[in-house]
Design a protein around this motif. Structure first.
Motif, PDB file in Angstrom:
ATOM      1  N   GLN A 104       0.859  -1.179   0.000  1.00  0.00           N
ATOM      2  CA  GLN A 104       0.000   0.000   0.000  1.00  0.00           C
ATOM      3  C   GLN A 104       0.898   1.232   0.000  1.00  0.00           C
ATOM      4  OE1 GLN A 104      -3.185   0.000  -0.336  1.00  0.00           O
ATOM      5  NE2 GLN A 104      -3.542  -2.191  -0.107  1.00  0.00           N
ATOM      6  N   LEU A 105       0.321   2.360  -0.323  1.00  0.00           N
ATOM      7  CA  LEU A 105       1.129   3.566  -0.511  1.00  0.00           C
ATOM      8  C   LEU A 105       1.983   3.910   0.713  1.00  0.00           C
ATOM      9  CD1 LEU A 105      -0.025   6.907  -2.106  1.00  0.00           C
ATOM     10  CD2 LEU A 105       1.439   6.851  -0.128  1.00  0.00           C
ATOM     11  N   THR A 106       1.350   3.997   1.874  1.00  0.00           N
ATOM     12  CA  THR A 106       2.095   4.454   3.056  1.00  0.00           C
ATOM     13  C   THR A 106       3.188   3.448   3.430  1.00  0.00           C
ATOM     14  OG1 THR A 106       0.053   5.515   3.791  1.00  0.00           O
ATOM     15  CG2 THR A 106       1.848   5.398   5.377  1.00  0.00           C
ATOM     16  N   ALA A 132       0.532  18.498   3.817  1.00  0.00           N
ATOM     17  CA  ALA A 132       0.609  17.262   3.033  1.00  0.00           C
ATOM     18  C   ALA A 132      -0.458  16.291   3.545  1.00  0.00           C
ATOM     19  CB  ALA A 132       1.994  16.633   3.155  1.00  0.00           C
ATOM     20  N   PHE A 133      -0.822  15.336   2.736  1.00  0.00           N
ATOM     21  CA  PHE A 133      -1.796  14.306   3.122  1.00  0.00           C
ATOM     22  C   PHE A 133      -1.402  13.738   4.494  1.00  0.00           C
ATOM     23  CE2 PHE A 133      -3.969  10.247   2.979  1.00  0.00           C
ATOM     24  CZ  PHE A 133      -5.144  10.544   2.305  1.00  0.00           C
ATOM     25  N   SER A 134      -2.378  13.538   5.352  1.00  0.00           N
ATOM     26  CA  SER A 134      -2.087  13.182   6.747  1.00  0.00           C
ATOM     27  C   SER A 134      -1.156  11.974   6.862  1.00  0.00           C
ATOM     28  CB  SER A 134      -3.389  12.890   7.489  1.00  0.00           C
ATOM     29  OG  SER A 134      -4.093  11.849   6.815  1.00  0.00           O
ATOM     30  N   SER A 135      -1.392  10.959   6.064  1.00  0.00           N
ATOM     31  CA  SER A 135      -0.592   9.741   6.198  1.00  0.00           C
ATOM     32  C   SER A 135       0.887  10.040   5.917  1.00  0.00           C
ATOM     33  CB  SER A 135      -1.113   8.670   5.233  1.00  0.00           C
ATOM     34  OG  SER A 135      -0.685   7.388   5.628  1.00  0.00           O
ATOM     35  N   ASP A 136       1.142  10.907   4.967  1.00  0.00           N
ATOM     36  CA  ASP A 136       2.517  11.288   4.650  1.00  0.00           C
ATOM     37  C   ASP A 136       3.135  12.052   5.822  1.00  0.00           C
ATOM     38  OD1 ASP A 136       0.996  10.696   2.323  1.00  0.00           O
ATOM     39  OD2 ASP A 136       2.561  11.550   1.070  1.00  0.00           O
ATOM     40  N   PHE A 217       8.619  11.491  -4.719  1.00  0.00           N
ATOM     41  CA  PHE A 217       7.278  12.058  -4.856  1.00  0.00           C
ATOM     42  C   PHE A 217       6.203  11.039  -4.499  1.00  0.00           C
ATOM     43  CE2 PHE A 217       9.840  14.673  -7.740  1.00  0.00           C
ATOM     44  CZ  PHE A 217       9.553  15.926  -7.209  1.00  0.00           C
ATOM     45  N   ASP A 218       5.129  11.562  -3.914  1.00  0.00           N
ATOM     46  CA  ASP A 218       3.925  10.781  -3.681  1.00  0.00           C
ATOM     47  C   ASP A 218       2.994  11.068  -4.864  1.00  0.00           C
ATOM     48  OD1 ASP A 218       1.366   9.970  -2.990  1.00  0.00           O
ATOM     49  OD2 ASP A 218       1.681  10.343  -0.846  1.00  0.00           O
ATOM     50  N   LEU A 219       2.748  10.043  -5.662  1.00  0.00           N
ATOM     51  CA  LEU A 219       1.977  10.226  -6.895  1.00  0.00           C
ATOM     52  C   LEU A 219       0.499   9.864  -6.737  1.00  0.00           C
ATOM     53  CD1 LEU A 219       4.446   8.589  -9.490  1.00  0.00           C
ATOM     54  CD2 LEU A 219       4.422  10.944  -8.665  1.00  0.00           C
ATOM     55  N   ALA A 220       0.021   9.778  -5.487  1.00  0.00           N
ATOM     56  CA  ALA A 220      -1.365   9.344  -5.259  1.00  0.00           C
ATOM     57  C   ALA A 220      -2.351  10.070  -6.180  1.00  0.00           C
ATOM     58  CB  ALA A 220      -1.760   9.557  -3.803  1.00  0.00           C
ATOM     59  N   HIS A 221      -2.174  11.385  -6.335  1.00  0.00           N
ATOM     60  CA  HIS A 221      -3.111  12.173  -7.144  1.00  0.00           C
ATOM     61  C   HIS A 221      -2.553  12.515  -8.521  1.00  0.00           C
ATOM     62  CE1 HIS A 221      -6.481  13.054  -4.400  1.00  0.00           C
ATOM     63  NE2 HIS A 221      -5.605  12.630  -3.505  1.00  0.00           N
ATOM     64  N   ALA A 222      -1.414  11.928  -8.850  1.00  0.00           N
ATOM     65  CA  ALA A 222      -0.781  12.254 -10.128  1.00  0.00           C
ATOM     66  C   ALA A 222      -0.855  11.101 -11.118  1.00  0.00           C
ATOM     67  CB  ALA A 222       0.671  12.655  -9.898  1.00  0.00           C
ATOM     68  N   TRP A 240       2.813   5.339  -5.065  1.00  0.00           N
ATOM     69  CA  TRP A 240       1.436   5.696  -5.438  1.00  0.00           C
ATOM     70  C   TRP A 240       0.464   4.644  -4.951  1.00  0.00           C
ATOM     71  CZ3 TRP A 240       5.288   4.533  -9.049  1.00  0.00           C
ATOM     72  CH2 TRP A 240       5.183   3.288  -9.694  1.00  0.00           C
ATOM     73  N   CYS A 241      -0.809   5.000  -4.974  1.00  0.00           N
ATOM     74  CA  CYS A 241      -1.858   4.018  -4.726  1.00  0.00           C
ATOM     75  C   CYS A 241      -2.599   3.817  -6.041  1.00  0.00           C
ATOM     76  CB  CYS A 241      -2.802   4.491  -3.617  1.00  0.00           C
ATOM     77  SG  CYS A 241      -3.512   6.121  -3.917  1.00  0.00           S
ATOM     78  N   SER A 242      -3.457   2.822  -6.118  1.00  0.00           N
ATOM     79  CA  SER A 242      -4.066   2.508  -7.417  1.00  0.00           C
ATOM     80  C   SER A 242      -5.584   2.654  -7.406  1.00  0.00           C
ATOM     81  CB  SER A 242      -3.699   1.081  -7.822  1.00  0.00           C
ATOM     82  OG  SER A 242      -4.363   0.162  -6.985  1.00  0.00           O
ATOM     83  N   TYR A 243      -6.124   3.117  -6.282  1.00  0.00           N
ATOM     84  CA  TYR A 243      -7.595   3.146  -6.201  1.00  0.00           C
ATOM     85  C   TYR A 243      -8.181   4.507  -6.550  1.00  0.00           C
ATOM     86  CZ  TYR A 243      -6.022   4.682  -1.588  1.00  0.00           C
ATOM     87  OH  TYR A 243      -5.356   5.310  -0.576  1.00  0.00           O
ATOM     88  N   LYS A 244      -7.322   5.515  -6.763  1.00  0.00           N
ATOM     89  CA  LYS A 244      -7.841   6.842  -7.136  1.00  0.00           C
ATOM     90  C   LYS A 244      -7.987   6.879  -8.657  1.00  0.00           C
ATOM     91  CE  LYS A 244      -6.281   8.778  -2.819  1.00  0.00           C
ATOM     92  NZ  LYS A 244      -5.178   9.353  -2.048  1.00  0.00           N
TER      93      LYS A 244
HETATM   94  C1  LIG Z   1      -4.793   8.812  -0.865  1.00  0.00           C
HETATM   95  C2  LIG Z   1      -3.450   9.198  -0.379  1.00  0.00           C
HETATM   96  C3  LIG Z   1      -2.750   8.381   0.507  1.00  0.00           C
HETATM   97  C4  LIG Z   1      -3.372   7.109   1.057  1.00  0.00           C
HETATM   98  O1  LIG Z   1      -2.459   6.260   1.625  1.00  0.00           O
HETATM   99  P1  LIG Z   1      -2.752   4.675   1.714  1.00  0.00           P
HETATM  100  O2  LIG Z   1      -1.505   4.135   2.268  1.00  0.00           O
HETATM  101  O3  LIG Z   1      -3.076   4.234   0.321  1.00  0.00           O
HETATM  102  O4  LIG Z   1      -3.933   4.474   2.586  1.00  0.00           O
HETATM  103  C5  LIG Z   1      -1.476   8.783   0.889  1.00  0.00           C
HETATM  104  N1  LIG Z   1      -0.932   9.941   0.424  1.00  0.00           N
HETATM  105  C6  LIG Z   1      -1.600  10.758  -0.433  1.00  0.00           C
HETATM  106  C7  LIG Z   1      -0.972  12.018  -0.925  1.00  0.00           C
HETATM  107  C8  LIG Z   1      -2.885  10.415  -0.833  1.00  0.00           C
HETATM  108  O5  LIG Z   1      -3.565  11.237  -1.648  1.00  0.00           O
END
Ligand SMILES: *Cc1c(COP(=O)(O)O)cnc(C)c1O
Length: 423
Positions: A104-106, A132-136, A217-222, A240-244
């Motif tokens: 998974q991305l994180t 930045a996105f909370s998880s990051d 880079f975090d490519l989640a939205h790219a 990156w993640c693949s569900y977006k």
């Molecule tokens: C959606 C998103 C995540 C989600 O993290 P997961 O590990 O997939 O749950 C992380 N970072 C960014 C920038 C996101 O947009």
């Protein structure tokens, strides 16, 4: 193009759209019995109709072969991570051995930081965008703490200038220069999830390397949203993640990129697992980890086949549509959305578009910062059949996705939004 504010014009654009047939290839959710205006593919992409058959194939092969599916399945499970390489490499602008789908991305962000964040007494800071996105954020903080460092000192979070909502590239480059002696790592969300800003990845990478830091880079939205050239830009790593935008389903398998200059260096420090071990001798189960060359050497566990099947289904659709065609439509589609929003009389008294106006500085998403009654407006459009997304303290994010959204979707959304503003 000269746009017109009418349903007839929106329909003309749809008729002329070379990608229009893809819309029929997705399942759309319903709101109150009617097909929703789905503008939240930046949160969870829609389900391609072919996904079911890809997953069925694996369920059938499992039923038929049991453990032997590892070699006898139509797509042998042992090599499953390889089947996504070609399309992923195209999507991020990389060589196949620089990309892998895993975890998974994180999780991948942490794995990459194990390799690329190795602070020393003098060079220990991480630079990122504020908010930045909370998880990051949690990943950065916890990595700093793990190295016995204080996030308040070790984490530099760049804020836009007073009164502005997005970062100027010149200010990012200046900050890199300012901290050049102390920077260990630079990580940005390539497309910022809240503002929709697409950063200048090439310029950031060059400046980062100039200062002696690694750049990721975090490519989640790219990914699947904007074309990327990670290899040519010399980016060190990406996740990156693949569900977006990649439409691979909730919790779908994620991915990572490691530039070949590092990926072929077998002495690169990393956390190891058996799936990253030299493939030919993996099943000898012997002592002494020997990583595969390429980013495959960062894999830990055997591949999640069912989620990987959904991933392949979606990637097949991307391959057919082509990222450059998608981008072309995306610029037009989001341009039309922006034009319609700005046609709302006195719109500035209700909301502000905080996403950059230049196509090179954004993907498909527009972030609308409401000036008042944001929550009420959002509830009202939701009731009227729009699936969009609300972010505190007052942003409505709308993302027309070129694979399955139409110009008519955008037109109808703005009508509903306009009505909600006046309520
Ligand atoms: C959606 C998103 C995540 C989600 O993290 P997961 O590990 O997939 O749950 C992380 N970072 C960014 C920038 C996101 O947009």
């Amino acid at each position: 193009m000269k746009f017109e504010n009418s349903l007839a014009f929106a329909r003309t654009l749809d008729k002329k759209d070379p990608l229009k047939s893809f819309r029929q290839q997705f399942h759309f959710p319903k709101v109150a019995g009617k097909k929703a205006i789905y503008l939240t593919g930046n949160s969870l992409g829609l389900e391609p109709k072919i996904t079911r058959s890809f997953i069925s194939q694996e369920l059938n092969d499992w039923a038929r072969f049991g453990v032997e599916g590892h070699v006898h399945a139509k797509r042998p499970w042992l090599y499953y991570h390889k089947f996504s390489k070609k399309v992923l490499a195209n999507l991020v602008g990389a060589k196949p051995h620089e990309v892998v789908s895993m975890n998974q991305l994180t999780v991948n962000l942490h794995l990459m930081m194990v390799s690329f964040y190795r602070p020393t007494a003098t060079r220990y800071k991480i630079l990122t965008e504020a908010g930045a996105f909370s998880s990051d954020q949690y990943a950065f903080e916890s990595q700093l703490r793990y190295h016995n460092l204080n996030p308040a000192d070790g984490l530099i979070e760049l804020k836009p200038r007073e009164g502005e909502h997005v970062l100027r590239t010149e200010d990012i480059l200046k900050a890199i220069e300012e901290h050049r002696e102390q920077l260990a790592l630079i990580v940005f969300g390539a497309v910022q999830y809240y503002s929709g800003q697409l950063f200048d990845l090439k310029a950031i990478t060059r400046a980062g390397h100039d200062s002696g830091a690694y750049v990721g880079f975090d490519l989640a939205h790219a990914i699947g949203n904007v074309p990327l050239s990670l290899h040519a830009w010399g980016v060190d790593f990406a996740v990156w993640c693949s569900y977006k935008y990649l439409n691979s389903g909730p919790g779908g398998v994620a991915g990572a990129f490691v530039h070949e200059k590092h990926a072929t260096d077998l002495s690169m420090p990393r956390f190891a697992g058996w799936w990253g071990h030299e493939e030919k001798v993996r099943f000898q189960m012997k002592k002494g980890f020997r990583p595969m060359t390429g980013v495959d050497g960062w894999q830990l566990s055997n591949y999640p086949i069912l989620s990987g099947a959904a991933h392949l289904a979606s990637l097949a659709t991307f391959e057919k549509a082509g990222m450059n065609n998608l981008r072309k439509k995306s610029i037009l589609l989001t341009g039309y959305l922006e034009y319609l929003l700005k046609s709302i009389p006195d719109f500035t008294q209700f909301f502000k578009i905080i996403t950059p106006a230049r196509a090179e500085a954004r993907g498909c998403q527009l972030s609308l910062l409401t000036t008042k009654n944001g929550g009420k407006i959002f509830k009202s459009i939701s009731k009227a059949g729009v699936l969009a997304d609300w972010r505190e303290p007052g942003v409505i994010r709308v993302a027309p996705v070129p694979l399955y959204n139409s110009f008519e979707d955008v037109y109808r959304f703005v009508k509903i939004f306009n009505r909600a503003l006046l309520k």
